[in-house]
Write a protein that holds these residues in place. Sequence first.
Motif, PDB file in Angstrom:
ATOM      1  N   ARG A 137      21.112  26.373  98.660  1.00 42.52           N
ATOM      2  CA  ARG A 137      21.304  25.236  98.385  1.00 42.52           C
ATOM      3  C   ARG A 137      21.372  24.393  99.116  1.00 42.52           C
ATOM      4  N   PHE A 138      20.772  23.404  99.834  1.00 44.43           N
ATOM      5  CA  PHE A 138      20.943  21.723 100.502  1.00 44.43           C
ATOM      6  C   PHE A 138      20.929  20.324  99.632  1.00 44.43           C
ATOM      7  N   GLU A 139      21.707  20.052 100.117  1.00 41.50           N
ATOM      8  CA  GLU A 139      21.549  18.385 100.130  1.00 41.50           C
ATOM      9  C   GLU A 139      21.044  17.866 100.851  1.00 41.50           C
ATOM     10  N   LEU A 140      19.896  16.942  99.891  1.00 42.86           N
ATOM     11  CA  LEU A 140      18.651  16.406 100.638  1.00 42.86           C
ATOM     12  C   LEU A 140      19.112  14.859 100.157  1.00 42.86           C
ATOM     13  N   ASN A 141      17.695  13.996 100.361  1.00 42.06           N
ATOM     14  CA  ASN A 141      18.009  12.824 100.128  1.00 42.06           C
ATOM     15  C   ASN A 141      15.983  12.789  99.612  1.00 42.06           C
ATOM     16  N   LEU A 167      20.643  17.968  95.087  1.00 38.66           N
ATOM     17  CA  LEU A 167      20.750  19.444  95.480  1.00 38.66           C
ATOM     18  C   LEU A 167      18.879  20.120  94.713  1.00 38.66           C
ATOM     19  N   VAL A 168      19.082  21.031  96.476  1.00 35.43           N
ATOM     20  CA  VAL A 168      18.260  21.427  96.152  1.00 35.43           C
ATOM     21  C   VAL A 168      17.942  22.681  96.760  1.00 35.43           C
ATOM     22  N   ARG A 169      17.533  24.115  95.333  1.00 34.03           N
ATOM     23  CA  ARG A 169      17.499  25.474  95.941  1.00 34.03           C
ATOM     24  C   ARG A 169      16.662  26.298  96.008  1.00 34.03           C
ATOM     25  N   ILE A 170      16.794  26.449  97.354  1.00 31.27           N
ATOM     26  CA  ILE A 170      15.918  27.527  97.774  1.00 31.27           C
ATOM     27  C   ILE A 170      16.251  28.911  97.722  1.00 31.27           C
ATOM     28  N   ARG A 171      14.980  29.305  97.328  1.00 28.19           N
ATOM     29  CA  ARG A 171      14.615  31.194  97.469  1.00 28.19           C
ATOM     30  C   ARG A 171      13.798  31.669  97.918  1.00 28.19           C
ATOM     31  N   SER A 172      14.263  32.652  98.573  1.00 24.02           N
ATOM     32  CA  SER A 172      13.310  33.707  99.836  1.00 24.02           C
ATOM     33  C   SER A 172      13.902  34.466  99.527  1.00 24.02           C
ATOM     34  N   THR A 189      33.926  13.161  82.194  1.00 26.07           N
ATOM     35  CA  THR A 189      33.248  12.397  82.976  1.00 26.07           C
ATOM     36  C   THR A 189      33.408  13.686  84.328  1.00 26.07           C
ATOM     37  N   LEU A 190      32.458  14.544  84.632  1.00 29.62           N
ATOM     38  CA  LEU A 190      32.547  15.496  85.174  1.00 29.62           C
ATOM     39  C   LEU A 190      31.636  15.137  86.763  1.00 29.62           C
ATOM     40  N   GLY A 191      31.682  15.432  88.024  1.00 30.49           N
ATOM     41  CA  GLY A 191      31.090  15.178  88.939  1.00 30.49           C
ATOM     42  C   GLY A 191      30.915  16.599  89.852  1.00 30.49           C
ATOM     43  N   LEU A 192      29.235  16.813  89.431  1.00 24.26           N
ATOM     44  CA  LEU A 192      28.495  17.943  90.196  1.00 24.26           C
ATOM     45  C   LEU A 192      27.834  17.535  91.109  1.00 24.26           C
ATOM     46  N   PRO A 193      27.395  18.247  92.025  1.00 26.83           N
ATOM     47  CA  PRO A 193      27.528  19.601  92.861  1.00 26.83           C
ATOM     48  C   PRO A 193      29.172  19.157  92.603  1.00 26.83           C
ATOM     49  N   TRP A 194      29.892  20.746  92.632  1.00 22.58           N
ATOM     50  CA  TRP A 194      31.371  20.264  93.267  1.00 22.58           C
ATOM     51  C   TRP A 194      31.818  20.662  94.902  1.00 22.58           C
ATOM     52  N   GLU A 195      32.112  19.778  95.633  1.00 21.01           N
ATOM     53  CA  GLU A 195      32.604  19.886  96.580  1.00 21.01           C
ATOM     54  C   GLU A 195      33.627  21.036  97.074  1.00 21.01           C
ATOM     55  N   ASP A 196      34.541  21.364  96.481  1.00 17.93           N
ATOM     56  CA  ASP A 196      35.328  22.105  96.731  1.00 17.93           C
ATOM     57  C   ASP A 196      35.056  23.868  96.293  1.00 17.93           C
ATOM     58  N   GLU A 197      33.974  23.957  95.662  1.00 19.82           N
ATOM     59  CA  GLU A 197      33.104  25.173  95.286  1.00 19.82           C
ATOM     60  C   GLU A 197      33.382  26.205  96.074  1.00 19.82           C
TER      61      GLU A 197
END
Length: 651
Positions: free
Chosen positions: A13-17, A2-7, A295-303
Amino acid sequence: MLVRIRSKDGNFRFELNPKDDVSKLVDKILETTQGADPSSITISNQPRGNETPISRLKGRTLQSLGLKHGDMVFVGYKSGPLSSPPDTETTDPSQPVSSTPHPTTNIWERVQEHPVDTYWRQKDGKISRNRDSRFCKHGPNGMCDYCMPVEPYDAAYQAEHSIKHLSFHAYLRKMYPKTSSSAAQALPPLTPTSYKVKVPCPSGGHPSWPAGICTACQPSPITLQSQPFRMVDHLEIASQDTVERFLQAWRATGLQRFGWLIGHYEPYEEVPMGIKGVVEAIHEPPQEGELDGLTLGLPWEDEPRIRELAQSATVPLTIIGYIFTDLEPTAEDRTKNVFKRHSQSFFVSSLEAIFAATIQNTYPTPSKSSTTGYFGSRMVTAILSASEDGQVDISAYQVSEQACAMVEADMIEASVEPGIVRVKEEDRSHESARYVPDVFYRYKNEYGIDVKKSAKPCFPVEYLLVNVTHGFPQNPSPLFRSTNFAIENRPGLEDQHVESLLGSLNQFSTSAQGSRELSNRVELAKWLSDWHLIVFLDSTQLLSKDDIKNLIRIVTSPGLTEDSKALDALVKTEGWQTLITFAHESAPSQPRPSSTSHKDQDIPPEVFDQIAAEEAASREVRTSRIKICPHCTFENDHSGSDCEVCGLPLG
């Protein structure tokens, strides 16, 4: 990752490899901008300074740039020519397009703050005092130094009322300069804390870190200290039933549980210019509980869906924090729990503090008083653990801005000892290298002398904590009136099924649409006013998005269970009528009475008619000879003259 962008267009927020080319990041940036010139895009790891033209990074991967999961990238750009002109009838071509921010506008001036911040900015915040009969020598309409209002950050008032931390807006009043200069008042007094190396170096005299470093680009030494303010002063849980339902999973399985706090922020009048978070529901994401953790998965898909749904309530809701259990029954008495969190052990473990900092970094608070437009976070950590008497108790915390900055700079890690935080070693072996400045903390030794000590390799976790008070309202008035519906993501313990939902709804449907009895409407309204039911109903797609928003708005409205007509706006909608039709059609049909079985299908119907006639005649004869005793009212089925029970004459 997860990469956060602020402009200047906001936060994204974007999912990138990690192995993606930087060009993919550019494409994502362009999707969020308003007419940006691609050749002018710059990125930086801090709000101001270190801007690097994206054109200089062509062919680089995100991993080679040092980007990790959750990192924030600050983007700048210049507006280019629009691909298509706006409506020429209503827009002057010589003027800037209204959708494009004015280039001279500061970022903090465009921030849209939370209504609770707007509320306190409109108040002077001063604390009024009554006339002191001992020192005030003036009349009832006069005022002197002993009775005049004091500032919300007054130290004597804080000490007198045992207030450890200033509220955020009281702290702001203290930070703003006491001058009449409008220019000085317009400048924001806050800058988010950052312990990252500035890349590239502002001096430009050496290669960027890790190849080189100097005093211009390296962070200054850190002295840990108690944070004087807190972003949230109080955590209020609207209903005790909400916590009890959350605890049921642990009581049934013994496995620890996690939930997001769904609620809203309000002014808190118990402290000067205070803010409280009000919890209306607890939403449980997918998780795997264990006896001593989870055990918790983040980011939360249903958010995104949950946030959109929560915004539709009568009082717009959001995620204001999270809660988790840390409970262990004692071996001697299973009805009591181990008292493990206290001043001689720890209140929040180092692992929990780092997790709290990660969450707070992910959800910053918009603020006009910060040079970046964001400062701090209002995400609260609530813990359900044992009290001294072995009962379940709640505690609430936040972590400091220093803790958030240290986590963002990858400087600290958890240790085996829960009350101790480890400072990581410096690492220059790769491009995402870690620089760790000197870290110190102060404490009073056994002689009462203030001592400054190096925090390497470890320091107490309590230096990162900010206490938040908590409680329940004296007169509860929760938005959601029920917590009876099965809770999400509890497989095997509580399962949510469409059939059970429609079956329960079918029981209310007739009274809701036809009967005018108040009690039936009240029961239906209370049953529908359940967060978990609404979230599940939204996931079934039985109702449209507009119908779901209408539903949650109606069932969270005040006076719902007192007004019999409150549901009219719901039950008359087309979506509701369709849902009721589904409920009727899915209801199990009643078996039709029959005296035949599949074995008697070959017997002629005339035979059954004859048998039925004989049975009817037999019942008639039996009925005619029944005599009721006038003394004991027993029904005698015989031809005798005396009652079979009491022996007295029947006639």
